[in-house]
Scaffold this motif. Structure first.
Motif, PDB file in Angstrom:
ATOM      1  N   MET A 156      -6.324  18.448   6.992  1.00 42.65           N
ATOM      2  CA  MET A 156      -6.141  17.290   7.867  1.00 42.65           C
ATOM      3  C   MET A 156      -5.386  16.203   7.113  1.00 42.65           C
ATOM      4  N   SER A 157      -4.408  15.593   7.802  1.00 42.48           N
ATOM      5  CA  SER A 157      -3.658  14.519   7.166  1.00 42.48           C
ATOM      6  C   SER A 157      -4.503  13.254   7.079  1.00 42.48           C
ATOM      7  N   VAL A 158      -4.176  12.421   6.117  1.00 46.51           N
ATOM      8  CA  VAL A 158      -4.882  11.148   5.976  1.00 46.51           C
ATOM      9  C   VAL A 158      -4.684  10.292   7.226  1.00 46.51           C
ATOM     10  N   GLU A 159      -3.475  10.316   7.787  1.00 44.77           N
ATOM     11  CA  GLU A 159      -3.197   9.511   8.981  1.00 44.77           C
ATOM     12  C   GLU A 159      -4.086   9.939  10.148  1.00 44.77           C
ATOM     13  N   ALA A 160      -4.218  11.260  10.345  1.00 44.10           N
ATOM     14  CA  ALA A 160      -5.082  11.751  11.421  1.00 44.10           C
ATOM     15  C   ALA A 160      -6.541  11.405  11.159  1.00 44.10           C
ATOM     16  N   ALA A 161      -6.949  11.444   9.890  1.00 45.75           N
ATOM     17  CA  ALA A 161      -8.327  11.100   9.539  1.00 45.75           C
ATOM     18  C   ALA A 161      -8.620   9.642   9.869  1.00 45.75           C
ATOM     19  N   TYR A 162      -7.695   8.763   9.512  1.00 48.99           N
ATOM     20  CA  TYR A 162      -7.896   7.345   9.822  1.00 48.99           C
ATOM     21  C   TYR A 162      -7.934   7.110  11.333  1.00 48.99           C
ATOM     22  N   GLU A 163      -7.105   7.823  12.068  1.00 57.24           N
ATOM     23  CA  GLU A 163      -7.097   7.645  13.519  1.00 57.24           C
ATOM     24  C   GLU A 163      -8.421   8.099  14.128  1.00 57.24           C
ATOM     25  N   ALA A 164      -8.997   9.171  13.583  1.00 57.70           N
ATOM     26  CA  ALA A 164     -10.305   9.619  14.065  1.00 57.70           C
ATOM     27  C   ALA A 164     -11.370   8.550  13.823  1.00 57.70           C
ATOM     28  N   PRO A 167      -5.837  -6.825   8.027  1.00 53.48           N
ATOM     29  CA  PRO A 167      -4.536  -6.156   7.890  1.00 53.48           C
ATOM     30  C   PRO A 167      -4.736  -4.643   7.882  1.00 53.48           C
ATOM     31  N   PRO A 168      -3.669  -3.860   8.129  1.00 54.94           N
ATOM     32  CA  PRO A 168      -3.813  -2.414   8.359  1.00 54.94           C
ATOM     33  C   PRO A 168      -4.608  -1.650   7.307  1.00 54.94           C
ATOM     34  N   VAL A 169      -4.307  -1.813   6.022  1.00 56.08           N
ATOM     35  CA  VAL A 169      -4.993  -1.033   5.000  1.00 56.08           C
ATOM     36  C   VAL A 169      -6.488  -1.345   4.993  1.00 56.08           C
ATOM     37  N   LYS A 170      -6.841  -2.608   5.083  1.00 55.55           N
ATOM     38  CA  LYS A 170      -8.250  -2.982   5.088  1.00 55.55           C
ATOM     39  C   LYS A 170      -8.920  -2.576   6.404  1.00 55.55           C
ATOM     40  N   ARG A 171      -8.189  -2.675   7.498  1.00 48.50           N
ATOM     41  CA  ARG A 171      -8.752  -2.258   8.790  1.00 48.50           C
ATOM     42  C   ARG A 171      -9.068  -0.765   8.776  1.00 48.50           C
ATOM     43  N   GLN A 172      -8.157   0.041   8.236  1.00 44.23           N
ATOM     44  CA  GLN A 172      -8.409   1.474   8.145  1.00 44.23           C
ATOM     45  C   GLN A 172      -9.638   1.764   7.276  1.00 44.23           C
ATOM     46  N   ALA A 173      -9.730   1.078   6.141  1.00 44.45           N
ATOM     47  CA  ALA A 173     -10.864   1.289   5.247  1.00 44.45           C
ATOM     48  C   ALA A 173     -12.174   0.911   5.918  1.00 44.45           C
ATOM     49  N   MET A 174     -12.171  -0.190   6.645  1.00 40.77           N
ATOM     50  CA  MET A 174     -13.397  -0.628   7.309  1.00 40.77           C
ATOM     51  C   MET A 174     -13.799   0.346   8.416  1.00 40.77           C
ATOM     52  N   CYS A 175     -12.822   0.892   9.116  1.00 42.20           N
ATOM     53  CA  CYS A 175     -13.133   1.892  10.137  1.00 42.20           C
ATOM     54  C   CYS A 175     -13.743   3.140   9.508  1.00 42.20           C
ATOM     55  N   GLN A 178     -13.106  17.945   1.867  1.00 42.19           N
ATOM     56  CA  GLN A 178     -12.841  19.157   2.644  1.00 42.19           C
ATOM     57  C   GLN A 178     -12.039  18.784   3.897  1.00 42.19           C
ATOM     58  N   ASP A 179     -12.466  19.250   5.067  1.00 41.44           N
ATOM     59  CA  ASP A 179     -11.712  18.953   6.295  1.00 41.44           C
ATOM     60  C   ASP A 179     -12.432  17.947   7.188  1.00 41.44           C
ATOM     61  N   ASP A 180     -13.351  17.203   6.631  1.00 39.34           N
ATOM     62  CA  ASP A 180     -14.100  16.208   7.401  1.00 39.34           C
ATOM     63  C   ASP A 180     -13.239  14.952   7.521  1.00 39.34           C
ATOM     64  N   ALA A 204     -12.285   8.839   1.345  1.00 35.30           N
ATOM     65  CA  ALA A 204     -11.773   9.133   0.006  1.00 35.30           C
ATOM     66  C   ALA A 204     -10.479   8.379  -0.250  1.00 35.30           C
ATOM     67  N   ASP A 205      -9.602   8.343   0.737  1.00 36.64           N
ATOM     68  CA  ASP A 205      -8.343   7.616   0.571  1.00 36.64           C
ATOM     69  C   ASP A 205      -8.598   6.118   0.425  1.00 36.64           C
ATOM     70  N   ALA A 206      -9.503   5.585   1.253  1.00 36.83           N
ATOM     71  CA  ALA A 206      -9.812   4.153   1.184  1.00 36.83           C
ATOM     72  C   ALA A 206     -10.382   3.784  -0.182  1.00 36.83           C
ATOM     73  N   ALA A 207     -11.280   4.630  -0.720  1.00 37.07           N
ATOM     74  CA  ALA A 207     -11.898   4.342  -2.010  1.00 37.07           C
ATOM     75  C   ALA A 207     -10.898   4.470  -3.155  1.00 37.07           C
ATOM     76  N   ALA A 208      -9.841   5.259  -2.948  1.00 34.51           N
ATOM     77  CA  ALA A 208      -8.795   5.353  -3.961  1.00 34.51           C
ATOM     78  C   ALA A 208      -7.904   4.117  -3.965  1.00 34.51           C
ATOM     79  N   ARG A 209      -7.836   3.425  -2.837  1.00 35.31           N
ATOM     80  CA  ARG A 209      -6.982   2.241  -2.713  1.00 35.31           C
ATOM     81  C   ARG A 209      -7.720   0.952  -3.046  1.00 35.31           C
TER      82      ARG A 209
END
Length: 290
Positions: free
Chosen positions: A1-9, A29-37, A82-84, A91-96
């Motif tokens: 699963m792409s990171v973009e699709a994961a954030y959209e979910a 802002p977008p990066v923080k909004r995605q992380a909060m979601c 994995q694919d969750d 994971a992406d948010a915590a890396a940023r």
């Protein structure tokens, strides 16, 4: 699963489920909004396990499995997701951003207490529970906001979480009692001569004067926690402050309505209309710019 699709979910879960928090999250802002979601989506999953219809034993197993997957994520990063989609996004948010994912363990502990039907003898015991289920979210959110003085901000974020959870408890007194949960401390129930028993209609049956005194007493405590927790706002950048002010503002309005008329929670679950939430969010935007 792409990171973009994961954030959209995660964003879809937030749009569907976060009826109060979404008003604040939209201001980031977008990066923080995605992380909060992403944070919200995992918190929602954990809450849904605790509040679901599975037998208690299965709930506890599901919470332990979630805790194990979280440990894998902390240890292995994206490889542990994995694919969750929720874990991929997290994971992406915590890396940023410096998000303390370990705080989810406290949320899981709080949900375990719910599943086990734990009740609280003292207010200190209740505050510990509130720190687990809501203060943890405050500390996770602080990683998204990434303030310049995190050590100074952390206890304030925790205090604001306690305030929000106390408001939740008062709002949901009847609903929780119908599922066998009582959060208000036994010492306070005894002090005001209340039991939170239900009548034949499924409504709280305590005498109005006693019930009102109990609710107002607990509401006053919650207001003190708001006074402490809202000192966080000047430590945040303006959009993070606006997000927090919007979330807290909606819950404070609920608390004020409950304090003014405790009878509103005897037979229903109180909520603000969408127009009222929008007004709070607009005021938060103005506040964040000052």
């Amino acid at each position: 699963m792409s990171v973009e699709a994961a954030y959209e979910a995660c964003a879809e879960i937030t749009r569907r489920e976060a009826r109060n928090f979404s008003y604040g999250i939209r201001l980031l802002p977008p990066v923080k909004r995605q992380a909060m979601c992403a944070i919200y989506a995992l918190a929602r999953r954990i809450d849904d396990i605790g509040d679901g219809n599975m037998p208690s034993e299965q709930k506890l197993l599901a919470l332990s499995a979630t805790a194990e997957r979280l440990r894998n994520l902390i240890r292995d990063g994206a490889a542990g997701a994995q694919d969750d989609p929720v874990l991929v996004a997290l994971a992406d948010a915590a890396a940023r951003l410096p998000i303390a994912l370990e705080a989810f363990d406290e949320l899981i502990d709080g949900c375990r207490a719910d599943v086990e039907g734990r009740q609280y003898e003292s207010f200190d015991e209740l505050v510990h529970y509130c720190r687990c289920v809501a203060g943890s979210i405050g500390r996770l959110s602080l990683g998204v906001y990434n303030p310049a003085e995190p050590e100074r901000a952390r206890p304030l974020a925790d205090a604001l979480g306690v305030a929000l959870q106390l408001t939740n408890i008062l709002r949901d007194l009847r609903e929780d009692r119908q599922t066998g949960r009582v959060y208000l401390p036994r010492e306070d129930l005894d002090r005001f001569g209340c039991s939170l028993e239900l009548d034949s209609m499924g409504n709280l049956a305590d005498p109005p004067e006693r019930f009102a005194a109990l609710v107002r007493f607990e509401a006053a405590r919650a207001k003190d926690w708001y006074a402490e927790g809202l000192a966080l706002l000047p430590l945040l950048d303006h959009r993070s402050a606006a997000c927090t002010a919007a979330m807290a503002g909606i819950y404070r309005q609920l608390l004020n309505r409950i304090s003014a008329d405790p009878e509103v929670v005897r037979a229903q679950r109180l909520s603000l209309p969408a127009s009222g939430k929008l007004r709070v969010a607009l005021r938060a935007i103005v506040w964040g710019r000052t």
